[in-house]
Design a protein around this motif. Structure first.
Motif, mmCIF file in Angstrom:
data_model
loop_
_atom_site.group_PDB
_atom_site.id
_atom_site.type_symbol
_atom_site.label_atom_id
_atom_site.label_comp_id
_atom_site.label_asym_id
_atom_site.label_seq_id
_atom_site.Cartn_x
_atom_site.Cartn_y
_atom_site.Cartn_z
ATOM 1 N N VAL A 1 3.142 -0.990 -11.584
ATOM 2 C CA VAL A 1 2.985 -0.809 -10.143
ATOM 3 C C VAL A 1 2.877 -2.181 -9.490
ATOM 4 O O VAL A 1 1.980 -2.964 -9.822
ATOM 5 C CB VAL A 1 1.744 0.036 -9.809
ATOM 6 N N ASP A 2 3.791 -2.470 -8.597
ATOM 7 C CA ASP A 2 3.767 -3.742 -7.895
ATOM 8 C C ASP A 2 2.907 -3.611 -6.643
ATOM 9 O O ASP A 2 3.105 -2.691 -5.844
ATOM 10 C CB ASP A 2 5.187 -4.168 -7.508
ATOM 11 N N LEU B 1 11.958 -7.339 -3.463
ATOM 12 C CA LEU B 1 12.837 -6.974 -4.561
ATOM 13 C C LEU B 1 12.183 -5.865 -5.389
ATOM 14 O O LEU B 1 12.868 -5.026 -5.972
ATOM 15 C CB LEU B 1 13.118 -8.196 -5.443
ATOM 16 N N ALA B 2 10.849 -5.835 -5.401
ATOM 17 C CA ALA B 2 10.123 -4.810 -6.151
ATOM 18 C C ALA B 2 10.433 -3.403 -5.652
ATOM 19 O O ALA B 2 10.385 -2.444 -6.425
ATOM 20 C CB ALA B 2 8.622 -5.070 -6.078
ATOM 21 N N ALA C 1 13.340 1.978 -7.009
ATOM 22 C CA ALA C 1 14.513 2.855 -6.934
ATOM 23 C C ALA C 1 15.311 2.836 -8.242
ATOM 24 O O ALA C 1 15.916 3.840 -8.621
ATOM 25 C CB ALA C 1 15.410 2.436 -5.766
ATOM 26 N N ALA C 2 15.294 1.693 -8.930
ATOM 27 C CA ALA C 2 16.082 1.531 -10.153
ATOM 28 C C ALA C 2 15.336 1.923 -11.420
ATOM 29 O O ALA C 2 15.899 1.858 -12.514
ATOM 30 C CB ALA C 2 16.548 0.081 -10.272
ATOM 31 N N GLY C 3 14.071 2.317 -11.307
ATOM 32 C CA GLY C 3 13.301 2.694 -12.488
ATOM 33 C C GLY C 3 12.652 1.536 -13.210
ATOM 34 O O GLY C 3 12.104 1.713 -14.303
ATOM 35 N N LYS C 4 12.681 0.346 -12.616
ATOM 36 C CA LYS C 4 12.039 -0.813 -13.228
ATOM 37 C C LYS C 4 10.566 -0.915 -12.867
ATOM 38 O O LYS C 4 9.813 -1.681 -13.486
ATOM 39 C CB LYS C 4 12.758 -2.100 -12.809
ATOM 40 N N ARG C 5 10.158 -0.208 -11.851
ATOM 41 C CA ARG C 5 8.770 -0.110 -11.423
ATOM 42 C C ARG C 5 8.450 1.357 -11.163
ATOM 43 O O ARG C 5 9.324 2.127 -10.737
ATOM 44 C CB ARG C 5 8.505 -0.913 -10.145
ATOM 45 N N ALA C 6 7.201 1.742 -11.414
ATOM 46 C CA ALA C 6 6.773 3.109 -11.120
ATOM 47 C C ALA C 6 6.439 3.279 -9.651
ATOM 48 O O ALA C 6 6.588 4.371 -9.093
ATOM 49 C CB ALA C 6 5.562 3.483 -11.974
ATOM 50 N N ALA C 7 5.979 2.190 -8.996
ATOM 51 C CA ALA C 7 5.592 2.289 -7.593
ATOM 52 C C ALA C 7 5.420 0.900 -6.993
ATOM 53 O O ALA C 7 5.325 -0.108 -7.715
ATOM 54 C CB ALA C 7 4.299 3.086 -7.437
#
Length: 265
Positions: free
Chosen positions: A152-153, A190-191, A196-202
């Motif tokens: 989570v960012d 960028l986070a 949207a790309a699945g690299k972060r949960a939120a």
């Protein structure tokens, strides 16, 4: 390639603009750049200004009747124009100025197409307002959000308008947060593309109405088109009465974070 839709042409303009800005950002990276003081510790570099000009050139050529709001240059075009582009030519200026590659170039048509470019990975995330994809090396792949990373960012940059009711540091200190998620702080929108790309949960940030912000509009458009859950940190829809932003890969992640935010408030 991208799906055919009414916004496809605008999406290609957004992508071309974001790529033009990214080319400038990448070319000037690592050079000693002139800084322009904007007050309150904020500043722009020559890369911000030149990247915005490159984006404006693309939009003016493709959509000469449209208005533009740029982070550095302000408003361009007719005040009563029905269509307005929102441009943040270098999101993460402080990162960039100290030699970090964690930056984004954001271009969005308000209420429509948008693009976010990562100047250093070569990825350009785009949406026509309905579908969302990432383009790299000439190939498109759909954006598929997922909470699988559990990352989570959280935006910890001041000011903190929600304090004392909401403080990001309190969210990070919540016992349920460390039990379920892992925090990341990249200090660039960028986070949002990564959610949207699945690299972060939120992604979580404080603030007022961010729906029309040059910093956030493109990332919000990507997340919505990809199927993420996007609200304010109060759980309300984004808008004039909104508070900040919570973009989550799915409803469960959104619900967990909202529970922590409300419990911490």
């Amino acid at each position: 390639m991208i799906n055919s839709s009414a916004g496809s042409d605008d999406a290609e303009v957004a992508i071309a603009g974001a790529r033009a800005g990214a080319d400038v950002v990448r070319t000037l990276y690592g050079q000693r750049l002139t800084r322009v003081d904007k007050g309150d510790g904020d500043f722009a570099t020559a890369a911000d200004i030149q990247a915005e000009q490159a984006i404006l050139d693309v939009i003016r050529t493709a959509r000469p009747e449209d208005a533009v709001l740029g982070e550095e240059g302000g408003r361009h075009g007719a005040a009563d124009a029905e269509r307005r582009w929102l441009v943040d030519p270098l999101c993460g200026t402080l990162n960039y100025a100290v030699g970090s590659m964690l930056v984004a170039v954001n271009v969005a048509l308000r209420g429509g197409a948008a693009a976010v470019a990562d100047p250093f990975s070569g990825e350009v995330f785009g949406t026509d307002g309905t579908s969302a994809w990432v383009r790299q090396d000439g190939a498109d792949a759909p954006l598929v959000p997922t909470p699988a990373t559990q990352l989570v960012d959280v935006n910890l940059d001041p000011p903190f308008p929600g304090a004392p009711g909401f403080r990001a540091v309190d969210l990070l200190a919540h016992p349920d947060f460390s039990a379920r998620f892992r925090p990341r702080v990249v200090s660039t929108t960028l986070a949002l593309a990564w959610v949207a790309a699945g690299k972060r949960a939120a992604y979580v940030t404080d603030g007022g109405d961010l729906s029309g912000s040059v910093h956030f509009a493109a990332g919000i458009a990507l997340c919505r088109a990809a199927g993420c859950v996007v609200t304010g940190i109060d759980g309300a829809p984004l808008g004039q009465a909104g508070r900040g932003l919570l973009a989550a890969a799915d409803a469960d992640t959104h619900g967990q974070l909202m529970s922590m935010i409300r419990g911490g408030g």
